[in-house]
Design an enzyme around this catalytic site. Structure first.
Site, mmCIF file in Angstrom:
data_model
loop_
_atom_site.group_PDB
_atom_site.id
_atom_site.type_symbol
_atom_site.label_atom_id
_atom_site.label_comp_id
_atom_site.label_asym_id
_atom_site.label_seq_id
_atom_site.Cartn_x
_atom_site.Cartn_y
_atom_site.Cartn_z
ATOM 1 N N PRO A 25 0.812 -1.198 0.000
ATOM 2 C CA PRO A 25 0.000 0.000 0.000
ATOM 3 C C PRO A 25 0.854 1.260 0.000
ATOM 4 O O PRO A 25 1.724 1.439 0.846
ATOM 5 C CB PRO A 25 -0.781 -0.107 1.302
ATOM 6 C CG PRO A 25 -0.276 -1.309 2.002
ATOM 7 C CD PRO A 25 0.967 -1.741 1.339
ATOM 8 N N GLU A 26 0.583 2.088 -0.950
ATOM 9 C CA GLU A 26 1.204 3.401 -1.023
ATOM 10 C C GLU A 26 0.129 4.425 -0.653
ATOM 11 O O GLU A 26 -0.959 4.041 -0.188
ATOM 12 C CB GLU A 26 1.755 3.639 -2.432
ATOM 13 C CG GLU A 26 2.678 2.507 -2.911
ATOM 14 C CD GLU A 26 3.242 2.727 -4.302
ATOM 15 O OE1 GLU A 26 3.412 3.883 -4.703
ATOM 16 O OE2 GLU A 26 3.498 1.729 -4.989
ATOM 17 N N HIS B 77 -3.705 -15.377 8.106
ATOM 18 C CA HIS B 77 -2.654 -14.392 8.391
ATOM 19 C C HIS B 77 -3.148 -13.246 9.272
ATOM 20 O O HIS B 77 -2.490 -12.213 9.371
ATOM 21 C CB HIS B 77 -2.085 -13.842 7.093
ATOM 22 C CG HIS B 77 -1.581 -14.903 6.163
ATOM 23 N ND1 HIS B 77 -0.524 -15.721 6.491
ATOM 24 C CD2 HIS B 77 -1.995 -15.314 4.948
ATOM 25 C CE1 HIS B 77 -0.304 -16.577 5.501
ATOM 26 N NE2 HIS B 77 -1.194 -16.348 4.557
ATOM 27 N N ARG C 294 3.191 -11.257 5.442
ATOM 28 C CA ARG C 294 4.648 -11.240 5.594
ATOM 29 C C ARG C 294 5.136 -10.709 6.939
ATOM 30 O O ARG C 294 6.354 -10.680 7.177
ATOM 31 C CB ARG C 294 5.271 -10.459 4.429
ATOM 32 C CG ARG C 294 5.056 -11.193 3.112
ATOM 33 C CD ARG C 294 5.578 -10.408 1.942
ATOM 34 N NE ARG C 294 7.025 -10.348 1.916
ATOM 35 C CZ ARG C 294 7.721 -9.731 0.956
ATOM 36 N NH1 ARG C 294 7.099 -9.121 -0.013
ATOM 37 N NH2 ARG C 294 9.020 -9.719 0.992
#
Length: 275
Positions: A2-3, A91, A110
């Site tokens: 995400p930017e 996750h 991650r």
DNA sequence: AATTGTACCTGTCAGC
DNA sequence: TGCTGACAGGTACAAT
């Protein structure tokens, strides 16, 4: 992942859907995702969401208790608001159970991302937010401000791509949008900043603003994992001109898009349009 | 000063 | 099929 456009999309969703909701309990699925005072999750019980702010790629959740939560999604983080029975993704790292029967879930394959508790009455400054460059979409960030910012770097021989990715220079740009901005501005990503002509520097400003605004309108770019707070994919993927399009014809000139490595990141550009 | 490598993690995909 | 290595939207840190 995400930017700026993706985080802003999530911020707007949560501002609309979660302000006024109260935290009933917190479930910690993976302690590593929680930063800050370790003992502190219980104190969130009974706190009400009063605002969702964004700075660069970070989300700041404000509670009526004065506590705040700083969220960085890094590469694979997601923040979704779902009804309680929704199956829990494997996750899932953190769940905020809300009085509405909904849950705000932090999911992060991650494990690079985090939620940091900022206690009211603690330090006044938040280290993660110190030293960030300006917000490219701030109403007060003018073309002149942009020129001034670049003027301070005019001797720099680092590449323009590396500078745009530097959060202390300007906040919120990441690998996708930098590639898109430089393509739109016709600037090769490996150009040293010191080699840029005034016209090229001037051209980056509107390219940056237009691309970021258009991406927010389309609710961001989804490659694989990113979804907004309601679990929807972003539509800007279709609008990308170079990112992820190695070998495809440049929409402007038809030459195949090339992919190289710049500043340690996969970098897409058109060898004809960008020089 | 700026770049490169390494690390943090897990998953996917291409190539053999 | 299965193994191996490269790569992924971010960033911090050490080494060069």
């Amino acid at each position: 992942m995400p930017e700026l456009p993706e985080v802003e999309t999530i911020r707007r969703d949560l501002e609309r859907l979660a302000v006024g909701r109260t935290i009933v309990s917190v479930d910690l699925g993976w302690p590593g995702s929680l930063k800050g005072p370790g003992a502190g999750l219980n104190r969130l019980r009974g706190a009400r969401f009063i605002g969702f702010k964004r700075r660069a790629k970070m989300l700041l959740i404000e509670l009526d208790s004065g506590d705040r939560l700083l969220v960085h999604l890094k590469m694979s983080g997601r923040l979704i608001l779902v009804s309680a029975p929704t199956p829990v993704d494997k996750h899932t790292r953190l769940i905020f159970v809300l009085d509405s029967g909904d849950q705000l879930r932090f999911i992060d394959m991650r494990k690079f991302g985090y939620v940091k508790l900022i206690e009211s009455g603690g330090a006044q400054t938040i280290p993660e937010l110190e030293g960030l460059g300006p917000e490219p979409l701030a109403p007060g960030f003018s073309a002149e401000d942009w020129l001034d910012l670049l003027a301070a770097k005019k001797e720099s021989r680092r590449t323009i791509k590396s500078l745009l990715l530097d959060q202390s220079f300007i906040g919120g740009l990441g690998n996708i949008y930098v590639d898109e901005i430089l393509h739109s501005a016709g600037v090769h990503p490996q150009r040293p900043v010191s080699s840029l002509r005034t016209g090229e520097i001037e051209g980056i400003y509107p390219a940056m603003r237009e691309i970021l605004m258009a991406a927010i309108e389309r609710r961001g770019t989804t490659f694989s994992l990113y979804v907004d707070a309601e679990g929807r994919r972003g539509d800007y993927l279709d609008r990308l001109k170079v990112y992820g399009r190695r070998g495809e014809p440049c929409p402007a000139c038809g030459r195949p898009i090339e992919k190289i490595k710049v500043a340690g990141r996969g970098t897409h550009f058109c060898p004809r349009c960008q020089r």
